[in-house]
Scaffold this motif. Structure first.
Motif, mmCIF file in Angstrom:
data_model
loop_
_atom_site.group_PDB
_atom_site.id
_atom_site.type_symbol
_atom_site.label_atom_id
_atom_site.label_comp_id
_atom_site.label_asym_id
_atom_site.label_seq_id
_atom_site.Cartn_x
_atom_site.Cartn_y
_atom_site.Cartn_z
ATOM 1 N N SER A 45 0.838 -1.212 0.000
ATOM 2 C CA SER A 45 0.000 0.000 0.000
ATOM 3 C C SER A 45 0.865 1.250 0.000
ATOM 4 N N ILE A 46 1.913 1.241 0.813
ATOM 5 C CA ILE A 46 2.828 2.377 0.883
ATOM 6 C C ILE A 46 3.524 2.588 -0.456
ATOM 7 N N ILE A 47 3.944 1.502 -1.084
ATOM 8 C CA ILE A 47 4.626 1.598 -2.380
ATOM 9 C C ILE A 47 3.697 2.194 -3.439
ATOM 10 N N ILE A 48 2.438 1.780 -3.438
ATOM 11 C CA ILE A 48 1.475 2.317 -4.406
ATOM 12 C C ILE A 48 1.279 3.815 -4.187
ATOM 13 N N ILE A 49 1.180 4.235 -2.924
ATOM 14 C CA ILE A 49 1.028 5.662 -2.618
ATOM 15 C C ILE A 49 2.239 6.451 -3.115
ATOM 16 N N ILE A 50 3.430 5.921 -2.886
ATOM 17 C CA ILE A 50 4.660 6.586 -3.344
ATOM 18 C C ILE A 50 4.655 6.714 -4.867
ATOM 19 N N LEU A 51 4.272 5.647 -5.550
ATOM 20 C CA LEU A 51 4.227 5.671 -7.020
ATOM 21 C C LEU A 51 3.202 6.685 -7.528
ATOM 22 N N LEU A 52 2.064 6.771 -6.865
ATOM 23 C CA LEU A 52 1.047 7.743 -7.262
ATOM 24 C C LEU A 52 1.562 9.173 -7.101
ATOM 25 N N VAL A 53 2.239 9.434 -5.972
ATOM 26 C CA VAL A 53 2.799 10.767 -5.738
ATOM 27 C C VAL A 53 3.820 11.117 -6.812
ATOM 28 N N GLN A 54 4.706 10.165 -7.120
ATOM 29 C CA GLN A 54 5.741 10.417 -8.127
ATOM 30 C C GLN A 54 5.138 10.658 -9.506
ATOM 31 N N PHE A 55 4.092 9.903 -9.829
ATOM 32 C CA PHE A 55 3.431 10.076 -11.126
ATOM 33 C C PHE A 55 2.787 11.454 -11.225
ATOM 34 N N ILE A 56 2.067 11.861 -10.171
ATOM 35 C CA ILE A 56 1.408 13.169 -10.162
ATOM 36 C C ILE A 56 2.441 14.282 -10.276
#
Length: 226
Positions: free
Chosen positions: A196-207
């Motif tokens: 879950s943490i990894i997905i959140i990090i990836l979403l932040v980086q993408f945005i």
């Protein structure tokens, strides 16, 4: 093992969809309303191009109060409002109300700062051409501050993503729920928490990447005079 893996994927997929849904709806509400409020704060306050101190002061105080309240407490304050207006105190609606409210306040301040930072000559030029308030925003302010506004919207969206991780407290679900309730507090949920943490990090980086690309694109166009 296959059953556990499938269950893990299912939980993460559902949580990610919930988070994106919360993010999309709240941002679509925050973006126009926050931009309007920010525009008023930047142009109608003290020593600003237009004078309407009452409405500017009221909005400025309201925005400051909303941003001063810890988000968890803001969600609690929203519960009776949500129940009175929509007949529900938990779930999607109070989560959206909370996210939208803090989103509007965040966007408003960032838009206000972007406009304040503009060269005052822009306003003089608009007056010389006899531009209306709408034309002032569309053809002068928005054109000159486009890159700065995009970066501000990007920061606001990332902030909303961070806030969305705690709406599970009022039944909002999302990646915060899987990371904390199903992950951290579960004796067998450590894997779920880290994914879950990894997905959140990836979403932040993408945005952040997307916002930077768009801002740089419009910044280059402005320098070329397009």
């Amino acid at each position: 093992m296959a059953i556990i893996t499938f269950s893990l994927q299912s939980d993460l997929t559902q949580a990610t969809i919930e988070t994106l849904y919360l993010l999309l709806i709240s941002f679509l509400i925050s973006l126009p309303l926050g931009t309007i409020v920010g525009f008023i704060l930047a142009l109608y306050g003290k020593n600003r191009p237009y004078q309407n101190k009452w409405i500017a002061s009221f909005l400025s105080i309201s925005v400051s109060i909303i941003r001063s309240i810890p988000f968890i407490l803001l969600m609690i304050l929203i519960i009776p409002v949500s129940y009175t207006l929509f007949g529900t105190s938990i779930g999607f609606i109070p989560s959206i109300l909370s996210l939208s409210l803090i989103g509007i306040a965040t966007v408003a301040r960032l838009v206000e700062q972007s406009i304040i930072d503009l060269n005052p000559y822009i306003f003089d030029l608009a007056y010389a051409y006899g531009a209306s308030k709408f034309q002032l925003f569309k053809y002068f302010i928005f054109k000159e501050a486009k890159s700065s506004l995009i970066l501000g919207y990007t920061s606001s969206l990332i902030s909303l993503l961070a806030y969305s991780t705690v709406v599970y407290i009022i039944g909002g679900g999302g990646l915060g729920f899987t990371a904390i309730q199903m992950g951290y507090y579960s004796p067998v949920g450590e894997e779920l928490m880290w994914f879950s943490i990894i997905i959140i990090i990836l979403l932040v980086q993408f945005i952040q990447l997307l916002g930077s690309i768009l801002a740089n694109h419009y910044n280059k166009k402005k320098k070329k005079g397009l």
